[in-house]
Scaffold this active site. Sequence first.
Site, PDB file in Angstrom:
ATOM      1  CB  CYS A   1      20.190 -27.797 -59.530  1.00 36.78           C
ATOM      2  SG  CYS A   1      20.414 -27.349 -61.135  1.00 36.78           S
TER       3      CYS A   1
ATOM      4  CD  GLU B   1      18.705 -35.674 -64.489  1.00 37.39           C
ATOM      5  OE1 GLU B   1      19.806 -35.123 -63.997  1.00 37.39           O
ATOM      6  OE2 GLU B   1      18.305 -36.318 -64.805  1.00 37.39           O
TER       7      GLU B   1
HETATM    8  P1  NAD Z   1      13.326 -31.232 -52.757  1.00 34.13           P
HETATM    9  O1  NAD Z   1      13.416 -32.091 -52.246  1.00 34.13           O
HETATM   10  O2  NAD Z   1      12.730 -30.334 -51.134  1.00 34.13           O
HETATM   11  O3  NAD Z   1      11.632 -31.089 -53.294  1.00 34.13           O
HETATM   12  C1  NAD Z   1      11.786 -31.959 -54.165  1.00 34.13           C
HETATM   13  C2  NAD Z   1      10.383 -31.386 -55.197  1.00 34.13           C
HETATM   14  O4  NAD Z   1       9.901 -32.829 -54.052  1.00 34.13           O
HETATM   15  C3  NAD Z   1       8.819 -30.944 -54.594  1.00 34.13           C
HETATM   16  O5  NAD Z   1       8.211 -30.765 -55.266  1.00 34.13           O
HETATM   17  C4  NAD Z   1       8.801 -31.396 -52.790  1.00 34.13           C
HETATM   18  O6  NAD Z   1       6.750 -31.143 -52.851  1.00 34.13           O
HETATM   19  C5  NAD Z   1       8.816 -32.593 -53.410  1.00 34.13           C
HETATM   20  N1  NAD Z   1       9.539 -33.816 -52.264  1.00 34.13           N
HETATM   21  C6  NAD Z   1       9.671 -33.789 -51.513  1.00 34.13           C
HETATM   22  N2  NAD Z   1       9.293 -35.080 -50.275  1.00 34.13           N
HETATM   23  C7  NAD Z   1       9.322 -35.870 -51.104  1.00 34.13           C
HETATM   24  C8  NAD Z   1       9.160 -37.512 -51.358  1.00 34.13           C
HETATM   25  N3  NAD Z   1       9.195 -37.866 -49.887  1.00 34.13           N
HETATM   26  N4  NAD Z   1       8.579 -38.159 -51.707  1.00 34.13           N
HETATM   27  C9  NAD Z   1       8.410 -37.629 -53.133  1.00 34.13           C
HETATM   28  N5  NAD Z   1       8.463 -36.137 -53.763  1.00 34.13           N
HETATM   29  C10 NAD Z   1       9.163 -35.270 -52.417  1.00 34.13           C
HETATM   30  O7  NAD Z   1      13.963 -29.943 -52.862  1.00 34.13           O
HETATM   31  P2  NAD Z   1      13.524 -28.219 -53.389  1.00 34.13           P
HETATM   32  O8  NAD Z   1      13.829 -27.731 -52.181  1.00 34.13           O
HETATM   33  O9  NAD Z   1      12.223 -28.513 -54.343  1.00 34.13           O
HETATM   34  O10 NAD Z   1      14.577 -28.232 -54.550  1.00 34.13           O
HETATM   35  C11 NAD Z   1      16.307 -27.350 -54.027  1.00 34.13           C
HETATM   36  C12 NAD Z   1      16.466 -29.075 -54.806  1.00 34.13           C
HETATM   37  O11 NAD Z   1      16.758 -29.620 -56.190  1.00 34.13           O
HETATM   38  C13 NAD Z   1      18.437 -28.288 -54.253  1.00 34.13           C
HETATM   39  O12 NAD Z   1      19.263 -29.176 -53.976  1.00 34.13           O
HETATM   40  C14 NAD Z   1      19.088 -28.188 -56.091  1.00 34.13           C
HETATM   41  O13 NAD Z   1      20.127 -28.438 -56.451  1.00 34.13           O
HETATM   42  C15 NAD Z   1      17.338 -29.893 -56.609  1.00 34.13           C
HETATM   43  N6  NAD Z   1      17.700 -29.200 -57.963  1.00 34.13           N
HETATM   44  C16 NAD Z   1      18.301 -29.959 -59.247  1.00 34.13           C
HETATM   45  C17 NAD Z   1      18.713 -30.022 -60.818  1.00 34.13           C
HETATM   46  C18 NAD Z   1      19.231 -30.746 -61.908  1.00 34.13           C
HETATM   47  O14 NAD Z   1      18.680 -30.398 -62.844  1.00 34.13           O
HETATM   48  N7  NAD Z   1      20.056 -31.680 -60.808  1.00 34.13           N
HETATM   49  C19 NAD Z   1      17.436 -28.762 -60.784  1.00 34.13           C
HETATM   50  C20 NAD Z   1      16.862 -27.921 -60.083  1.00 34.13           C
HETATM   51  C21 NAD Z   1      16.801 -28.232 -58.369  1.00 34.13           C
END
Ligand code: NAD
Length: 471
Positions: A284, A250
Amino acid sequence: MTGRRIPNLIDGESREAADGDWIEKRRPIDGELLCRVARSRAADVAEAVAAARRAQPAWAELTPVARGDVVRDLALALREHRHEVSEIVAEETGKPIELALGETDAAVEMGFFVAGEGRRSYGRTMPASMAHRAVSTVRRPVGVAGLIASFNTPLPNLAWKALPAVFCGNAAVFKPSEHVPASAHHVAELWHDAGLPPGVLNVVQGLGQEAGAALVEHPAVDLVSFTGSAATGRSVNEAAARRLAKVCLELGGKNALVVCDDADLDDAVRWAVASAFSNAGQRCAAASRIVVFDSVYPAFAERFTEAANEVEAQPVISEEALERQLAAVRGASATILAGGERLDRPGWLLPPTILEGVAPNAEISCTELFGPVAILYRVAGFDEAVAVVNDSPYGLTAAIHTASVHRAMRFAELARAGVVVVNGGTHGSEPHMGFGGVKQSGTGWKEAGVEALDVYSDVIYVNVVSDPERV
Ligand code: NAD
């Protein structure tokens, strides 16, 4: 909470990371140290996965009704502790307590919805070409679920993944965002006290590239459910693909809200402000592109700017996020109508920011900033509006404001988004509504709704051939 240490929760017990390392977590409201968080790596993830593996078979032996009863108890426990939990969320995210309370209540509602599936989670029956062959579907757990979430709405993010995952008979390892460690730990402890057996839900803290990546790569994790940015999602997908694990992603959005010439401008302004700037734009489903018909553009831009200037700035999650957003605004060749500069006081504060004069295909138009930044686009009419809406790598949500049922219905047909809204905001979902996007906003799986059961279970077709001669 200041000075506290947030450990992992494995097999129902608090444990420090094997290396004994800690990460500092600071408060968005003033940058002060809030707590230290276990810096987990592959060894800690392996422990948590092993605990989940051990716990899963007995948990899966319970009937769906019994698991639904446990999930109901978890929702009730969360409701009972809504104030203390929301205060933790407010402190670690910097959001106002009212917003945190609303999110906690949404997580509780998700629990009640999932619990109800204990007495539903219906299968299908179907005819067969062979006589006396009865075919029906049943759901089976996938096994161990690796759950990774974003920081923006910590409790709904936890509830949307963990509750359907465990309800479906899986055991799970949840890796919260390093920005919101405390609420996940607290709620998981609360849930153990409320009757969730040890090992069924483990929480591993740490950085994405360390704890997150180790969880995705672990061979005993059968399913990875990830919410975060498209860039991280891509690497998660690649790593999971190497071992053919089931993956639900997501991801981000660059959601558009269209204002037609027949829109109620008061309503359109109100929804555009809420969609673009609530939770400091860290949603998001945030409306970061506002597409306005030429004839109402001057009036809308003036009123939208006025209303945005009245919104109190809320901090974004980190200094790094703020710097990234400021750099994108400074680098855009745009006119700034509101905001655009960091507030001169402690905390990571960018006031609601509005840009205009940006090309729909400029970098800032195609990049999700996940902050309080909205861009206005001026279009000649409906066709151009739809073209701008769809000219995006993302397709999560889209909204249109119009008095015309014809425009509304045509927009619903043409907008390439997982959620389309008429005369409202680009808001997300309720617990019973599947939520997910198209294009780079996700892999097509839906979270929430009965659709979430498809993510967290395998559907098995059971065939029974009988012989009426042998009655
Ligand atoms: P991010 O991608 O930086 O991090 C998300 C999660 O992934 C965190 O827990 C992080 O620690 C982990 N992560 C980072 N690198 C990783 C790796 N290499 N392998 C596995 N896990 C890893 O995103 P963020 O800044 O936490 O959140 C913002 C993003 O989330 C935005 O793009 C937003 O649109 C999206 N989002 C989407 C939804 C949805 O339902 N579609 C809901 C909320 C947020």
